[in-house]
Design a protein around this motif. Structure first.
Motif, mmCIF file in Angstrom:
data_model
loop_
_atom_site.group_PDB
_atom_site.id
_atom_site.type_symbol
_atom_site.label_atom_id
_atom_site.label_comp_id
_atom_site.label_asym_id
_atom_site.label_seq_id
_atom_site.Cartn_x
_atom_site.Cartn_y
_atom_site.Cartn_z
ATOM 1 N N ALA A 1 0.832 -1.203 0.000
ATOM 2 C CA ALA A 1 0.000 0.000 0.000
ATOM 3 C C ALA A 1 0.866 1.253 0.000
ATOM 4 C CB ALA A 1 -0.928 -0.004 1.212
ATOM 5 N N ARG A 2 1.917 1.234 0.798
ATOM 6 C CA ARG A 2 2.822 2.384 0.825
ATOM 7 C C ARG A 2 3.469 2.594 -0.538
ATOM 8 N NH1 ARG A 2 5.863 0.813 4.630
ATOM 9 N NH2 ARG A 2 7.577 0.005 3.360
ATOM 10 N N TRP A 3 3.907 1.490 -1.163
ATOM 11 C CA TRP A 3 4.511 1.597 -2.491
ATOM 12 C C TRP A 3 3.532 2.213 -3.480
ATOM 13 C CZ3 TRP A 3 3.033 -0.429 -7.181
ATOM 14 C CH2 TRP A 3 3.968 -0.301 -8.226
ATOM 15 N N ALA A 4 2.277 1.783 -3.431
ATOM 16 C CA ALA A 4 1.275 2.261 -4.387
ATOM 17 C C ALA A 4 1.007 3.751 -4.222
ATOM 18 C CB ALA A 4 -0.017 1.467 -4.228
ATOM 19 N N VAL A 5 0.864 4.205 -2.979
ATOM 20 C CA VAL A 5 0.551 5.627 -2.783
ATOM 21 C C VAL A 5 1.764 6.515 -3.018
ATOM 22 C CG1 VAL A 5 -1.347 5.116 -1.204
ATOM 23 C CG2 VAL A 5 0.945 5.508 -0.276
ATOM 24 N N GLU A 6 2.966 5.944 -2.873
ATOM 25 C CA GLU A 6 4.177 6.720 -3.136
ATOM 26 C C GLU A 6 4.552 6.720 -4.613
ATOM 27 O OE1 GLU A 6 7.129 5.060 -0.570
ATOM 28 O OE2 GLU A 6 6.408 6.131 1.214
ATOM 29 N N ASN A 7 3.908 5.836 -5.388
ATOM 30 C CA ASN A 7 4.170 5.755 -6.834
ATOM 31 C C ASN A 7 2.846 5.803 -7.596
ATOM 32 O OD1 ASN A 7 7.270 4.920 -7.052
ATOM 33 N ND2 ASN A 7 6.357 3.784 -5.334
ATOM 34 N N PRO A 8 2.074 6.884 -7.414
ATOM 35 C CA PRO A 8 0.724 6.922 -7.994
ATOM 36 C C PRO A 8 0.697 6.882 -9.516
ATOM 37 C CG PRO A 8 1.375 9.086 -7.196
ATOM 38 C CD PRO A 8 2.408 8.115 -6.709
ATOM 39 N N ASP A 9 1.779 7.283 -10.164
ATOM 40 C CA ASP A 9 1.810 7.296 -11.624
ATOM 41 C C ASP A 9 2.273 5.970 -12.225
ATOM 42 O OD1 ASP A 9 0.989 9.959 -11.625
ATOM 43 O OD2 ASP A 9 3.049 10.696 -11.487
ATOM 44 N N HIS A 10 2.676 5.037 -11.362
ATOM 45 C CA HIS A 10 3.093 3.729 -11.873
ATOM 46 C C HIS A 10 1.873 3.013 -12.459
ATOM 47 C CE1 HIS A 10 4.686 -0.360 -12.025
ATOM 48 N NE2 HIS A 10 5.899 0.157 -11.861
ATOM 49 N N PRO A 11 2.005 2.386 -13.617
ATOM 50 C CA PRO A 11 0.840 1.753 -14.247
ATOM 51 C C PRO A 11 0.204 0.645 -13.427
ATOM 52 C CG PRO A 11 2.889 1.151 -15.383
ATOM 53 C CD PRO A 11 3.220 2.269 -14.448
ATOM 54 N N GLU A 12 0.924 0.100 -12.446
ATOM 55 C CA GLU A 12 0.368 -0.983 -11.634
ATOM 56 C C GLU A 12 -0.058 -0.540 -10.247
ATOM 57 O OE1 GLU A 12 2.589 -4.935 -13.315
ATOM 58 O OE2 GLU A 12 3.756 -3.631 -11.992
ATOM 59 N N ALA A 13 0.084 0.758 -9.942
ATOM 60 C CA ALA A 13 -0.202 1.236 -8.590
ATOM 61 C C ALA A 13 -1.650 0.973 -8.182
ATOM 62 C CB ALA A 13 0.117 2.719 -8.472
ATOM 63 N N ARG A 14 -2.574 1.278 -9.072
ATOM 64 C CA ARG A 14 -3.994 1.094 -8.733
ATOM 65 C C ARG A 14 -4.322 -0.378 -8.519
ATOM 66 N NH1 ARG A 14 -8.401 4.280 -12.174
ATOM 67 N NH2 ARG A 14 -7.176 5.946 -11.207
ATOM 68 N N GLU A 15 -3.743 -1.248 -9.349
ATOM 69 C CA GLU A 15 -3.991 -2.682 -9.213
ATOM 70 C C GLU A 15 -3.425 -3.215 -7.902
ATOM 71 O OE1 GLU A 15 -3.058 -6.882 -11.581
ATOM 72 O OE2 GLU A 15 -2.386 -4.959 -12.393
ATOM 73 N N VAL A 16 -2.227 -2.752 -7.543
ATOM 74 C CA VAL A 16 -1.620 -3.186 -6.283
ATOM 75 C C VAL A 16 -2.502 -2.783 -5.112
ATOM 76 C CG1 VAL A 16 0.304 -2.789 -4.701
ATOM 77 C CG2 VAL A 16 0.752 -3.228 -7.113
ATOM 78 N N LEU A 17 -2.960 -1.544 -5.110
ATOM 79 C CA LEU A 17 -3.785 -1.067 -4.001
ATOM 80 C C LEU A 17 -5.090 -1.852 -3.915
ATOM 81 C CD1 LEU A 17 -3.446 1.051 -1.812
ATOM 82 C CD2 LEU A 17 -4.706 2.666 -3.238
ATOM 83 N N ALA A 18 -5.667 -2.179 -5.059
ATOM 84 C CA ALA A 18 -6.909 -2.954 -5.055
ATOM 85 C C ALA A 18 -6.675 -4.354 -4.488
ATOM 86 C CB ALA A 18 -7.470 -3.049 -6.471
ATOM 87 N N GLU A 19 -5.563 -4.987 -4.853
ATOM 88 C CA GLU A 19 -5.254 -6.319 -4.337
ATOM 89 C C GLU A 19 -4.999 -6.282 -2.833
ATOM 90 O OE1 GLU A 19 -5.209 -9.396 -5.698
ATOM 91 O OE2 GLU A 19 -6.178 -8.472 -7.426
ATOM 92 N N VAL A 20 -4.319 -5.240 -2.389
ATOM 93 C CA VAL A 20 -4.050 -5.088 -0.957
ATOM 94 C C VAL A 20 -5.348 -4.941 -0.181
ATOM 95 C CG1 VAL A 20 -3.159 -3.461 0.750
ATOM 96 C CG2 VAL A 20 -1.706 -4.196 -1.145
ATOM 97 N N GLU A 21 -6.240 -4.101 -0.673
ATOM 98 C CA GLU A 21 -7.514 -3.881 0.014
ATOM 99 C C GLU A 21 -8.356 -5.158 0.030
ATOM 100 O OE1 GLU A 21 -9.049 -0.564 -2.130
ATOM 101 O OE2 GLU A 21 -7.821 0.906 -1.016
ATOM 102 N N LYS A 22 -8.306 -5.926 -1.046
ATOM 103 C CA LYS A 22 -9.028 -7.203 -1.092
ATOM 104 C C LYS A 22 -8.479 -8.166 -0.053
ATOM 105 C CE LYS A 22 -10.016 -11.061 -4.222
ATOM 106 N NZ LYS A 22 -9.804 -11.590 -5.601
#
Length: 254
Positions: free
Chosen positions: A203-224
């Motif tokens: 989650a930290r990686w995703a929010v610190e790299n919001p422009d990464h093409p996989e950031a949204r997918e990572v955050l969704a998987e974490v929340e799941k």
């Protein structure tokens, strides 16, 4: 995103891929490999258990086998930095088919029973690699109580027969001819530390790299994953690590 990439991120803050504290891992390794010459890890992940064992026990040689080599490069680099690379071999392959040098003085298989199709075949596979006076460090999940539907759903649709309860787990080990010489049941604190690290680091990686093409997918998987844990299996899934000696059958036979 590949599952291996997510797991790598998830374990960056908690490199032991099991709900065990640092102090407990050190204690279990001391009991399993202290004073021994060789260890094999069946389903070694990135090899973190072995790197830790080599750092603590001079003279020990270690072999790890896993279907994926994700993390091998980093672990081997760390081994080189620690001066233990000449004592560590990591093999990409099916642990069920590994036929390397045997026997080993100790075998580890922590959280990898799924790779063998369950606990019983894991025990059988380990015995084939273990010296007569060796020790097996085995870790697996169990049901602390009959699982509710919420627990099963939280684990992604697990079945109630996927694990046994704690007495049933130890009884199965005993029926297969092993003597349990030590055990540890992971505490709720150990589980929570593991799960918060598993979900927090990606989650930290995703929010610190919001422009990464996989950031949204990572955050969704974490929340799941976090929802499955907090609304499902938190407190409903146990983990036990057993130190086993293979000689019980010989003792029973007189």
């Amino acid at each position: 995103m590949g599952r291996s990439t997510l797991v790598r991120l998830a374990h960056s803050d908690h490199p032991i891929a099991s709900p065990l504290s640092d102090a407990r891992v050190d204690d279990l390794l001391r009991r399993a490999v202290g004073g021994r010459a060789s260890v094999l890890d069946l389903g070694c992940g990135d090899g973190t258990w072995l790197l830790r064992a080599l750092r603590q026990h001079p003279g020990l040689t270690a072999v790890g086998v896993d279907t994926s080599d994700v993390g091998f490069e980093q672990t081997l680099a760390q081994a080189a930095d620690a001066g233990v690379a000449d004592r560590l071999t990591l093999v990409q392959g099916d642990a069920r088919e590994y036929a390397g040098d045997a026997p080993f003085d100790a075998v580890l298989s922590v959280g990898a029973a799924y790779a063998f199709g369950g606990l019983a075949p894991t025990l059988d596979a380990a015995r084939g690699h273990l010296a007569a006076d060796g020790l097996l460090l085995l870790g697996d999940c169990f049901w602390p109580a009959p699982p509710t539907q919420a627990v099963l759903d939280g684990l992604g649709g697990a079945s109630a027969d996927e694990y046994l309860d704690l007495p049933g787990t130890v009884d199965l080990v005993t029926r297969h001819g092993w003597a349990t010489v030590h055990g540890h049941v992971s505490t709720q604190e150990e589980w929570d530390d593991y799960e918060w690290a598993w979900t927090g680091a990606p989650a930290r990686w995703a929010v610190e790299n919001p422009d990464h093409p996989e950031a949204r997918e990572v955050l969704a998987e974490v929340e799941k994953h976090r929802d499955g844990w907090l609304h499902g299996y938190r407190g409903g899934l146990g983990f036990v690590t057993l130190l086993l000696h293979p000689g019980r059958a010989a003792v029973a036979g007189g």
